[in-house]
Design a protein around this motif. Structure first.
Motif, PDB file in Angstrom:
ATOM      1  N   SER A   1       0.841  -1.188  -0.129  1.00  0.00           N
ATOM      2  CA  SER A   1      -0.056   0.237  -0.072  1.00  0.00           C
ATOM      3  C   SER A   1       0.598   1.366   0.199  1.00  0.00           C
ATOM      4  CB  SER A   1      -0.610   0.025   1.098  1.00  0.00           C
ATOM      5  OG  SER A   1       0.109  -0.700   2.636  1.00  0.00           O
TER       6      SER A   1
ATOM      7  N   ASN B   1       1.427   5.577  -7.592  1.00  0.00           N
ATOM      8  CA  ASN B   1       0.447   6.394  -8.478  1.00  0.00           C
ATOM      9  C   ASN B   1       0.035   7.525  -8.733  1.00  0.00           C
ATOM     10  OD1 ASN B   1      -1.426   3.530  -8.423  1.00  0.00           O
ATOM     11  ND2 ASN B   1      -2.230   4.168  -6.099  1.00  0.00           N
ATOM     12  N   ASN B   2       1.485   8.019  -7.255  1.00  0.00           N
ATOM     13  CA  ASN B   2       1.140   9.652  -7.868  1.00  0.00           C
ATOM     14  C   ASN B   2       2.292  10.049  -9.041  1.00  0.00           C
ATOM     15  OD1 ASN B   2      -0.167  10.028  -5.265  1.00  0.00           O
ATOM     16  ND2 ASN B   2       1.675  11.299  -4.623  1.00  0.00           N
ATOM     17  N   PRO B   3       3.026   9.697  -9.061  1.00  0.00           N
ATOM     18  CA  PRO B   3       3.742   9.591 -10.728  1.00  0.00           C
ATOM     19  C   PRO B   3       3.055   8.851 -11.879  1.00  0.00           C
ATOM     20  CG  PRO B   3       5.180   7.789  -9.011  1.00  0.00           C
ATOM     21  CD  PRO B   3       4.124   8.597  -8.693  1.00  0.00           C
ATOM     22  N   LEU B   4       2.564   7.870 -11.417  1.00  0.00           N
ATOM     23  CA  LEU B   4       1.369   7.348 -12.562  1.00  0.00           C
ATOM     24  C   LEU B   4       1.050   8.482 -12.698  1.00  0.00           C
ATOM     25  CD1 LEU B   4       0.454   3.198 -12.238  1.00  0.00           C
ATOM     26  CD2 LEU B   4       1.982   4.570 -13.758  1.00  0.00           C
TER      27      LEU B   4
ATOM     28  N   LEU C   1       3.044  17.283  -7.451  1.00  0.00           N
ATOM     29  CA  LEU C   1       3.043  16.670  -8.791  1.00  0.00           C
ATOM     30  C   LEU C   1       1.275  16.432  -9.458  1.00  0.00           C
ATOM     31  CD1 LEU C   1       5.011  15.178 -10.903  1.00  0.00           C
ATOM     32  CD2 LEU C   1       4.044  12.814  -9.627  1.00  0.00           C
ATOM     33  N   ILE C   2       0.813  15.643  -8.267  1.00  0.00           N
ATOM     34  CA  ILE C   2      -0.888  15.737  -8.130  1.00  0.00           C
ATOM     35  C   ILE C   2      -1.765  16.732  -8.992  1.00  0.00           C
ATOM     36  CG2 ILE C   2      -3.088  14.542  -7.131  1.00  0.00           C
ATOM     37  CD1 ILE C   2      -0.410  12.923  -7.431  1.00  0.00           C
TER      38      ILE C   2
ATOM     39  N   LYS D   1      -3.223  -2.066  -7.205  1.00  0.00           N
ATOM     40  CA  LYS D   1      -4.426  -1.929  -6.326  1.00  0.00           C
ATOM     41  C   LYS D   1      -4.749  -3.241  -6.118  1.00  0.00           C
ATOM     42  CE  LYS D   1      -6.867   1.180  -8.174  1.00  0.00           C
ATOM     43  NZ  LYS D   1      -7.939   1.242  -9.613  1.00  0.00           N
TER      44      LYS D   1
ATOM     45  N   ALA E   1       2.209   1.798  -3.159  1.00  0.00           N
ATOM     46  CA  ALA E   1       0.072   1.587  -4.349  1.00  0.00           C
ATOM     47  C   ALA E   1       0.775   3.684  -4.455  1.00  0.00           C
ATOM     48  CB  ALA E   1      -0.513   1.444  -3.735  1.00  0.00           C
ATOM     49  N   HIS E   2       0.608   3.822  -3.012  1.00  0.00           N
ATOM     50  CA  HIS E   2       0.763   5.092  -2.906  1.00  0.00           C
ATOM     51  C   HIS E   2       1.799   5.499  -3.439  1.00  0.00           C
ATOM     52  CE1 HIS E   2      -1.085   8.873  -0.890  1.00  0.00           C
ATOM     53  NE2 HIS E   2       0.145   9.312  -0.663  1.00  0.00           N
TER      54      HIS E   2
END
Lengths: 833, 123
Positions: A617, A624-627, B16-17, A666, A620-621
């Motif tokens: 997790s 996910n942000n760069p993704l 970034l977000i 996820k 994931a965090h």
């Protein structure tokens, strides 16, 4: 001197020459014939002839009462008589046969004698008068010495150098004694005394007779006298005295009767010694017989006692419960001791009194009146204890006495009915543990000895106490063993026969068929019921050797671990206090530690997964942000109208991959999260199935599987998502493996009459029939160690049963397997939105 | 469109977000403010009347869920959409209880974001 003469006379028992023998000294009629008759009476005719003729004279000569013999012949005949009868008093007894043969003579003789000698003194005096004695003896003279009213004494003086001989005197004494009978008197008492060689004094005394007798005899005499004068005008004309003859006849019968009685009395007196000795002998025999009889009865009773005791011991020895023993003992005693009925009362602690437990009739001899008596409502007071205890546990009382101890009884009950019976009480009293008693009813006439019943009852009472102790001890032990949360087996150390198993073993021992009966296991051999590995068998045998051969008393067993089939057990051995004498028993106590082992491993696995989940997790965090940035950029590129199609396609591709990567992360993070302990909440199984299918796709051997979903509308159920995920992921993984990554996976859910049914079908290799029953067992696996641990389906089963669901498998080798999972909505929380 | 008049505040501590969202919303007619400090964001909500708040859930120094709780206390009718990196059922449940109107999981597709915003703003 007498003795010497006796010796001489015995020596002289030789043949006489005829002259010597036939000397005109003693008349045969009076002296010899009675001897011959006496001998004949005692020895019979033939023997008599032998005896008498051995002395020289023929019987024909001696039987003639007109013949005469010599004194010495007579003496030797008497000696011979004493010799053959072996009775010194035999000469005395000769006179007892001194009866004339013909009735007429008898009548005449008796009649005249009665009349003329109504007083024996006259008779005795006439006998010793010269005129009479000369007619039967010529060897001596009588000389009257003295006379009183009822006694007379005279001297007998022998002539011509004859000497008095003892036997001769005794014979005369007999004649004198019996002479009294002729006059209607009892035999006279006589005595003699030889004063010198030729002189002997005889004394006779007789009983006084009442005057009435004299008067009667005198009157009779007078009548005869007068009637003869009047009728025949002559006195004592013998040919014409018919009338007097008739009167004599009448009197004779009267007198004869009297005499007969007297004679009997006399013979009784005379045989008194012999009779006495016979009587003594008889009474001794009788006593012996009685003793024997008594002994026999005692032996019989003893036998009964032994039979009953041995039966009772058997019953008690094999007893498992107490009341049946009481019941059987009752039956035994009823059958063997002829009791009519038995009632048993047991002490009730609540009511502080004795209450009826059961009663039994002896079917053989029960009588109608007692058969009708029911003791069901009887309650006896506790006071009866003291009453019975005084008498050492056995009591024989009148049933009437029992009345005072009866507290409660049926209203219409009539105790008087028992007047015919005794109550024999057999008491079993153990202070502060148990108390009860039997009431055995017996008829008052019962011939069984009290002693034996008492002995028997006391022994049985003791035995029953021991029995009770044994049963309660065993109960305690069995209770303890039953309540231990382990499997307990007790077996014989010699033949390994199982003697006891506790309930837990029966209900939940994993390697035993369910619904098996206790009796199916008890009695079987330990190693046929449980297929131990050799190490267990070795351990058991070592232990037995230690305690039996090496006699180590307080050997403590170690705790061992073994594996039977797919189960891990830890076990230890313990010694059993012997509650049945002969058997050496050993206890085996086992714990199924399979789960514990599993959870030990599982906790480690779980911890790893949880750690992974946390990382996932976190990742994931972070990812996910760069993704998101990549995605947003790629989207912007793809929407840029100024770029060419090729670039736009690349951008689209980037977007897709970003989505795909983000999905993997996820799924991963959401799965690991479900491993944490969760509270139950409403879960949509369809949703879980979808998510699980997604995850299965990432499994390494997933190649090309056609997933057909047929998910119907099902209610939410109260569970945890994590557990449900584990269920489906495990089943799907198994399916994928079974299909080697290629095939069709069919998943169907439906809601059918309050049940959720989930059917998962694969087209894999299938499960063989032999393996099918074990697939849910822990550590059961047909896979390589790398592929699987054998925990998967076990977890599935555990989770489903936790929620009261079912899982069933059908399978065909080569065609695939079908898992049917059913959740029952009424057994678990449901959420209706 | 009437979106022109709608003002939105995006709170996320990750630049970034904020940048990505700015990219996705640049062609839309929203009045969007971006702030990378939740505490600062709270002040901005007090000063300006926003039509919608878009907030990340994992932030420093205070968590998105706290922001949600405090804002909903003061402005119960202010719609709030939560942005999250992963699905945490418990957290989502709590957010729903506190009055969160929708949640979006990163990475968010442009269409998903705009649909969600329009949905809430137009209702």
């Amino acid at each position: 001197m007498q003795k010497n003469e006796n010796k001489i006379s015995i020596k002289s028992s030789m043949k006489f020459n005829e002259f010597e023998a036939k000397k005109q000294e003693l008349n045969c009629g009076v002296n010899i014939i009675p001897v011959i008759r006496f001998l004949e009476k005692n020895f019979g005719m033939n023997k008599t002839i032998n005896i008498v003729e051995s002395l020289g004279l023929p019987l024909s000569f001696l039987s003639n009462k007109r013949n005469w013999v010599s004194y010495s012949y007579y003496s030797s005949l008497l000696d011979k008589l004493v010799e053959v009868t072996e009775d010194k008093r035999a000469p005395f007894k000769i006179a007892s046969v001194l009866r004339p043969e013909s009735i007429f003579d008898d009548i005449m003789y008796a009649g005249y004698a009665s009349i003329f000698f109504s007083n024996p003194k006259i008779m005795y005096k006439s006998i010793i008068s010269k005129n009479i004695y000369k007619t039967y003896q010529k060897i001596g003279d009588f000389n009257l010495l003295n006379e009183t009213k009822n006694s007379i004494s005279f001297e007998y003086i022998l002539k011509n150098n004859y000497k008095h001989k003892n036997n001769n005197c005794i014979a005369i004494e007999g004649y004198l004694s019996f002479g009294a009978l002729i006059c209607g008197y009892p035999p006279a008492s006589t005595s003699y005394q030889i004063t010198s060689d030729n002189r002997c004094i005889f004394t006779v005394s007789w009983e006084k007779k009442s005057k009435l007798f004299e008067i009667v005899f005198f009157t009779l005499f007078s009548i005869v006298f007068v009637s003869e004068i009047l009728l025949y005008k002559k006195i004592f004309l013998l040919k014409d005295i018919m009338l007097s003859t008739f009167i004599f006849f009448a009197i004779y019968f009267f007198v004869k009767n009297m005499q007969f009685k007297k004679k009997i009395t006399h013979e009784e007196i005379f045989n008194f010694d012999r009779n006495n000795s016979i009587l003594n002998a008889l009474s001794k025999i009788e006593k012996d017989y009685n003793d024997l009889l008594e002994k026999e009865i005692k032996i019989m009773e003893r036998n009964t006692y032994l039979t009953i005791m041995s039966e009772a011991r058997k019953l008690i020895y094999y007893a498992l419960y107490f009341t049946p023993v009481l019941f059987n003992i009752t039956k035994l005693l009823l059958d063997n001791l002829n009791f009519v009925k038995c009632v048993y009362f047991e002490f009730s602690l609540k009511k502080r009194s004795y209450e009826y437990l059961f009663d039994l009739n002896n079917e053989k001899i029960v009588t109608e009146d007692i058969k009708a008596v029911s003791f069901i409502n009887f309650i006896m007071s506790g006071e009866i204890i003291e009453y019975i205890q005084k008498s050492n546990n056995y009591m024989n009382i009148e049933t009437n006495d029992l009345k005072k101890y009866i507290i409660d009884k049926p209203i219409n009950f009539n105790l008087d009915l028992f007047n015919k019976y005794y109550a024999n009480i057999l008491f079993i009293d153990m202070p502060s543990t148990y108390s009860g008693f039997f009431l055995f009813f017996s008829l008052k006439k019962s011939n069984f000895s009290r002693e034996i019943i008492k002995m028997l009852f006391e022994d049985i009472s003791d035995q029953l106490k021991i029995c009770y102790e044994n049963i309660s001890t065993r109960y305690t032990i069995e209770n303890i063993l039953s309540s231990i949360p382990s499997y307990v087996i007790i077996f014989n150390t010699e033949d390994y026969t199982i003697k006891f198993i506790n309930n837990l073993f029966l209900t939940s021992f994993p390697l035993i068929e369910k619904k098996i009966d206790k009796l199916d296991v008890i009695g079987k051999k330990l190693f046929t019921v449980l297929h131990f590995n050799q190490d267990v068998i070795d351990n058991i045998q070592n232990y037995i050797n230690e305690i039996t051969i090496n006699n180590i008393e307080d050997l403590k067993s170690e705790v061992y671990e073994t594996m039977i089939n797919n189960f891990v057990f830890e076990y230890s051995l313990f010694r059993i206090p012997r509650f049945k004498n002969q058997e050496k028993l050993l206890g085996l106590i086992m714990n199924d530690i399979t789960e514990a082992k599993y959870f030990q491993k599982n906790i480690i696995v779980n911890e790893k997964l949880l750690a992974l989940g946390k990382v996932a997790s976190g990742i994931a965090h972070e990812i996910n942000n760069p993704l998101y940035a990549v995605l947003a950029s790629a989207e912007e590129i793809s929407e840029n109208e100024s770029i060419d199609n090729e670039t736009r396609d690349y951008a689209e591709e980037i977007i897709n991959h970003v989505i795909s990567v983000s999905n993997i992360i996820k799924d991963l993070s959401s799965f690991s999260k479900t491993l944490r302990k969760e509270e139950t909440y409403e879960v949509d199984l369809n949703n879980v199935i979808e998510e699980s299918l997604k995850l299965v796709k990432y499994s390494s051997n997933y190649l090309e599987i056609n997933i057909i979903k047929n998910l119907g509308e099902i209610p939410l159920i109260k569970t945890t998502k994590g557990e449900m995920q584990q269920v489906f992921i495990n089943i799907f993984n198994n399916a994928v493996q079974a299909m080697n990554g290629r095939g069709t996976l069919n998943v169907e859910t439906k809601n059918k009459s309050n049940r959720i049914i989930i059917v998962i079908k694969d087209t894999g290799s299938g499960i063989s029939k032999e393996n099918l029953p074990f697939i849910f067992d822990l550590y059961f696996t047909t896979k390589n160690l790398e592929e699987g641990s054998g925990q998967g389906l076990h977890i599935v089963k555990k989770i489903i049963t936790k929620y009261n669901g079912d899982i069933k498998v059908t399978s065909k080798i080569g065609k695939g397997s079908v898992f049917h999972i059913t959740f029952y909505l009424d057994r678990m929380g449901v959420f209706n939105e | 469109m009437n979106n022109l008049f709608k003002s939105i505040l995006v709170i996320d501590d990750d630049q970034l977000i904020l940048k990505s969202i700015k990219k996705q919303l640049k062609d839309e007619n929203f009045d969007v403010d971006f702030i990378d400090d939740p505490l600062e964001g709270m002040k901005m909500i007090d000063n300006k009347k926003y039509d919608l708040i878009l907030s990340d859930i994992k932030m420093k120094p205070i968590l998105g869920i706290e922001v949600l709780e405090k804002v909903k206390k003061r402005y119960p009718h202010l719609p709030i959409i939560i942005i999250t990196g992963y699905v945490d059922d418990k957290l989502m449940k709590k957010a729903k209880e506190l009055g969160c109107n929708d949640y979006l999981i990163k990475p968010i597709r442009k269409n998903d974001l705009i649909n969600s915003l329009n949905n809430i703003l137009n209702n």
